[in-house]
Design a protein around this motif. Structure first.
Motif, PDB file in Angstrom:
ATOM      1  N   ARG A 250       0.902  -0.838   0.206  1.00 56.77           N
ATOM      2  CA  ARG A 250       0.511   0.082  -0.215  1.00 56.77           C
ATOM      3  C   ARG A 250       0.509   1.040  -0.131  1.00 56.77           C
ATOM      4  NH1 ARG A 250      -3.762   0.184   4.146  1.00 56.77           N
ATOM      5  NH2 ARG A 250      -4.042   2.611   4.188  1.00 56.77           N
ATOM      6  N   PHE A 251       0.597   2.368  -0.642  1.00 60.35           N
ATOM      7  CA  PHE A 251       0.692   3.520  -0.031  1.00 60.35           C
ATOM      8  C   PHE A 251       0.244   4.961   0.059  1.00 60.35           C
ATOM      9  CE2 PHE A 251       0.935   4.464  -4.683  1.00 60.35           C
ATOM     10  CZ  PHE A 251       0.168   5.765  -4.471  1.00 60.35           C
ATOM     11  N   GLU A 252       0.382   5.591   0.700  1.00 58.33           N
ATOM     12  CA  GLU A 252      -0.555   6.692   1.652  1.00 58.33           C
ATOM     13  C   GLU A 252       0.334   7.630   1.164  1.00 58.33           C
ATOM     14  OE1 GLU A 252      -1.523   6.447   5.236  1.00 58.33           O
ATOM     15  OE2 GLU A 252      -3.069   4.735   5.385  1.00 58.33           O
ATOM     16  N   THR A 253      -0.656   9.136   0.553  1.00 53.67           N
ATOM     17  CA  THR A 253       0.251  10.264  -0.274  1.00 53.67           C
ATOM     18  C   THR A 253      -0.535  11.161   0.026  1.00 53.67           C
ATOM     19  OG1 THR A 253       1.986  11.361  -1.480  1.00 53.67           O
ATOM     20  CG2 THR A 253      -0.228  10.366  -2.655  1.00 53.67           C
ATOM     21  N   SER A 254      -0.236  12.894   0.946  1.00 51.42           N
ATOM     22  CA  SER A 254      -0.849  13.964  -0.086  1.00 51.42           C
ATOM     23  C   SER A 254      -0.930  14.849  -1.022  1.00 51.42           C
ATOM     24  CB  SER A 254      -1.069  14.400   1.711  1.00 51.42           C
ATOM     25  OG  SER A 254      -1.619  13.797   3.080  1.00 51.42           O
TER      26      SER A 254
ATOM     27  N   VAL B 284      -9.466   1.506  -2.593  1.00 45.60           N
ATOM     28  CA  VAL B 284      -8.476   2.871  -2.932  1.00 45.60           C
ATOM     29  C   VAL B 284      -9.160   4.060  -2.327  1.00 45.60           C
ATOM     30  CG1 VAL B 284      -7.794   4.065  -5.426  1.00 45.60           C
ATOM     31  CG2 VAL B 284      -7.556   1.761  -5.480  1.00 45.60           C
ATOM     32  N   SER B 285      -8.274   4.685  -2.033  1.00 42.42           N
ATOM     33  CA  SER B 285      -9.483   6.422  -1.650  1.00 42.42           C
ATOM     34  C   SER B 285      -9.007   7.447  -1.735  1.00 42.42           C
ATOM     35  CB  SER B 285      -9.698   5.808   0.036  1.00 42.42           C
ATOM     36  OG  SER B 285     -10.610   7.698   0.588  1.00 42.42           O
TER      37      SER B 285
ATOM     38  N   GLN C 152       4.456   1.338   1.540  1.00 41.58           N
ATOM     39  CA  GLN C 152       4.270  -0.039   2.312  1.00 41.58           C
ATOM     40  C   GLN C 152       4.187  -1.597   2.152  1.00 41.58           C
ATOM     41  OE1 GLN C 152       1.697   2.312   4.575  1.00 41.58           O
ATOM     42  NE2 GLN C 152       2.473   4.307   4.192  1.00 41.58           N
TER      43      GLN C 152
ATOM     44  N   SER D 184      -4.593   6.914  -0.997  1.00 39.22           N
ATOM     45  CA  SER D 184      -3.971   5.703  -0.688  1.00 39.22           C
ATOM     46  C   SER D 184      -4.909   4.565  -1.565  1.00 39.22           C
ATOM     47  CB  SER D 184      -4.226   5.435   1.061  1.00 39.22           C
ATOM     48  OG  SER D 184      -6.149   5.101   0.967  1.00 39.22           O
ATOM     49  N   ILE D 185      -4.327   3.541  -1.218  1.00 37.30           N
ATOM     50  CA  ILE D 185      -4.261   2.304  -2.284  1.00 37.30           C
ATOM     51  C   ILE D 185      -3.653   0.698  -1.491  1.00 37.30           C
ATOM     52  CG2 ILE D 185      -2.346   2.464  -3.600  1.00 37.30           C
ATOM     53  CD1 ILE D 185      -3.888   1.501  -6.267  1.00 37.30           C
ATOM     54  N   GLN D 186      -4.769  -0.205  -1.535  1.00 40.72           N
ATOM     55  CA  GLN D 186      -3.980  -1.024  -0.956  1.00 40.72           C
ATOM     56  C   GLN D 186      -4.047  -2.564  -2.132  1.00 40.72           C
ATOM     57  OE1 GLN D 186      -6.084  -1.912   2.807  1.00 40.72           O
ATOM     58  NE2 GLN D 186      -5.682  -4.325   2.914  1.00 40.72           N
TER      59      GLN D 186
ATOM     60  N   LYS E 264      -5.915  13.399   0.454  1.00 41.93           N
ATOM     61  CA  LYS E 264      -5.326  12.179   0.646  1.00 41.93           C
ATOM     62  C   LYS E 264      -5.622  11.298  -0.127  1.00 41.93           C
ATOM     63  CE  LYS E 264      -4.520  14.117   5.328  1.00 41.93           C
ATOM     64  NZ  LYS E 264      -5.616  14.342   6.999  1.00 41.93           N
TER      65      LYS E 264
END
Length: 484
Positions: free
Chosen positions: A188-192, A350-351, A390, A358-360, A356
């Motif tokens: 996954r990763f998250e970013t702003s 996915v959001s 991540q 994020s994807i898993q 913000k």
């Protein structure tokens, strides 16, 4: 509610399943059900305890004269996948599951049923109170958060189980016995990112993909079902060439479910309205053509959207380009288990909200090396797009033991009870046997269950007769293993 379950056989199993339907149990919220089962165990005089992860273990002493028989662990999980049909308002943390019977199958109204793995868990509980059953030392292990990357099994207390044989009751095909499964890992990763007010004459559109079947990302990944995240990102990536700026995105609710619905709110230049609508209509036809044999209900919908801020066109292109480029589906078939998927990947959740993102993703493989290789490829693609992935530590697969004593004895029992030998298989889905086996390498394991269809979707159903057949085999297997 669910009174009709009381008339089904075997009665103890369905009585427990009615409790499982009445007490909400989405992943991460199994506490109330575990407490109810602990009270039941106290009423029957069964020893029980919970470990630090919340897993529940119930023990029953052997039938007199069979104390030296090898111990048997009956294993399933408490939690269920939470999916609703379009337009259905259901709070899985509060509302019970309402069931109905149609043509010999048990369904839920507008939601997942929870037969995965409620029926198997209830079969284990029913065995504990089965009158006249001859058995050795019994343990029933009910884990938590199995549907959330096997959290309960991963955190299982060390040296907790005493049994020599483990019967996992989380399979979904009557007449099959499984002796191996895939391992997995999530990426996954998250970013702003910066969102800003519109500049120039823009209109907002809500674009959605729906009407897909969905399915289990392990059991159904080979079928070529449509994934709403894949389809929507493919369209949005194309629309970025026409000035699209992404405002919001929402797709998927579980990492291990093939996404049925996804929606995005986007800002597009007003002067390009006609060409954008034409492209959406074109992609509707493309998707219907490509999925005609498997997911012909796929639908693209467009409605006016509401938003005041959006990502830049460049960042929108970067995100949708990444989603469009990430691998999805079957990455390779097994050579050692013909016809079985070896490695696959699913774009689960996915959001995008207020900048913000994020994807898993969930990677599965029968080989740890090919699992790790696909994870590395995905991570490299994410880094090339300028983001940092991540990666969780993953969980091991379950290595087959085709010559095990347990399997041989089970095959004889199955043929004696049903008149047919079971089909011995390896499954691409993840079972908890790999993680439990890592903590108990001396333990022999098999997995079997009744006919369940549509797992992880609102069309989930279980064949009622197959449940009775499955329970008969389980009962006979426990008695056989009590003989020494």
């Amino acid at each position: 509610m669910n009174e009709h379950l009381d008339s089904l056989a075997p009665a103890p199993l369905w009585r427990h399943f009615r409790t499982f339907c009445d007490v909400p149990r989405p992943s991460g919220h199994e506490q109330a059900l575990a407490e109810r089962l602990a009270q039941w165990a106290d009423q029957h005089g069964f020893e029980h305890e919970r470990d630090e992860a919340g897993n529940l273990l119930i023990r029953k002493a052997a039938t007199p004269g069979h104390e030296k028989a090898p111990g048997v662990v009956l294993q399933g999980h408490l939690d269920m996948v939470s999916q609703t049909a379009p337009g259905v308002d259901h709070d899985f943390r509060r509302d019970p599951i309402e069931t109905f019977i149609d043509d010999g199958w048990l369904y839920a109204r507008g939601t997942t049923l929870g037969a995965d793995n409620g029926v198997g868990a209830c079969a284990a509980l029913a065995i504990l109170e089965e009158p006249g059953l001859t058995h050795g030392p019994l343990e029933v292990l009910l884990t938590v958060e199995e549907e959330a990357s096997l959290v309960g099994a991963l955190k299982l207390r060390d040296n907790w189980l005493a049994g020599r044989y483990l019967l996992n009751l989380d399979s979904e095909e009557e007449g099959d016995v499984y002796i191996g499964c895939a391992g997995g890992a999530s990426v996954r990763f998250e970013t702003s990112l910066i969102d800003a007010p519109f500049d120039g004459p823009m209109e907002t559109l809500e674009i959605s993909v729906h009407g897909l079947q969905g399915g289990h990302s392990g059991l159904d990944i080979h079928r070529g079902l449509g994934n709403a995240n894949r389809l929507l990102s493919r369209l949005l990536h194309r629309l970025c060439d026409h000035g699209l700026r992404l405002c919001e995105y929402e797709g998927g609710t579980m990492g291990n479910a093939i996404t049925r619905e996804a929606r995005a709110v986007a800002a597009v230049p007003k002067q390009r309205h006609e060409e954008i609508m034409a492209l959406i209509e074109q992609y509707q036809a493309i998707y219907r053509d490509e999925l005609a044999a498997i997911d012909d209900g796929v639908t693209l919908s467009v409605a006016p959207g509401r938003a005041e801020r959006a990502l830049s066109n460049e960042d929108s292109f970067r995100l949708m380009g990444l989603m469009h480029g990430l691998p999805y589906g079957v990455a390779g078939m097994s050579h050692s288990a013909p016809g079985v998927v070896e490695t696959s990947n699913n774009q689960g959740i996915v959001s995008l909200k207020a900048g913000k993102f994020s994807i898993q993703l969930m990677v599965r493989s029968l080989r740890d090396s090919t699992r790790d290789e696909l994870v590395a490829r995905i991570a490299a693609l994410i880094r090339l797009t300028g983001f940092e992935p991540q990666i969780n530590q993953g969980y091991p697969g379950w290595t087959p033991q085709p010559a095990s004593e347990l399997l041989g004895r089970f095959q004889k029992v199955h043929e004696r009870v049903t008149g047919e030998a079971p089909a011995v298989k390896v499954i691409h889905a993840g079972l908890e046997c790999g993680l439990i086996g890592a903590k108990h390498p001396e333990m022999q394991m098999i997995s079997f269950g009744p006919d369940i269809r549509g797992a992880h979707t609102p069309d989930e159903r279980v064949d009622i007769q197959s449940v009775e057949n499955f329970y008969g085999v389980l009962r006979a297997a426990v008695e056989e293993l009590a003989r020494g």
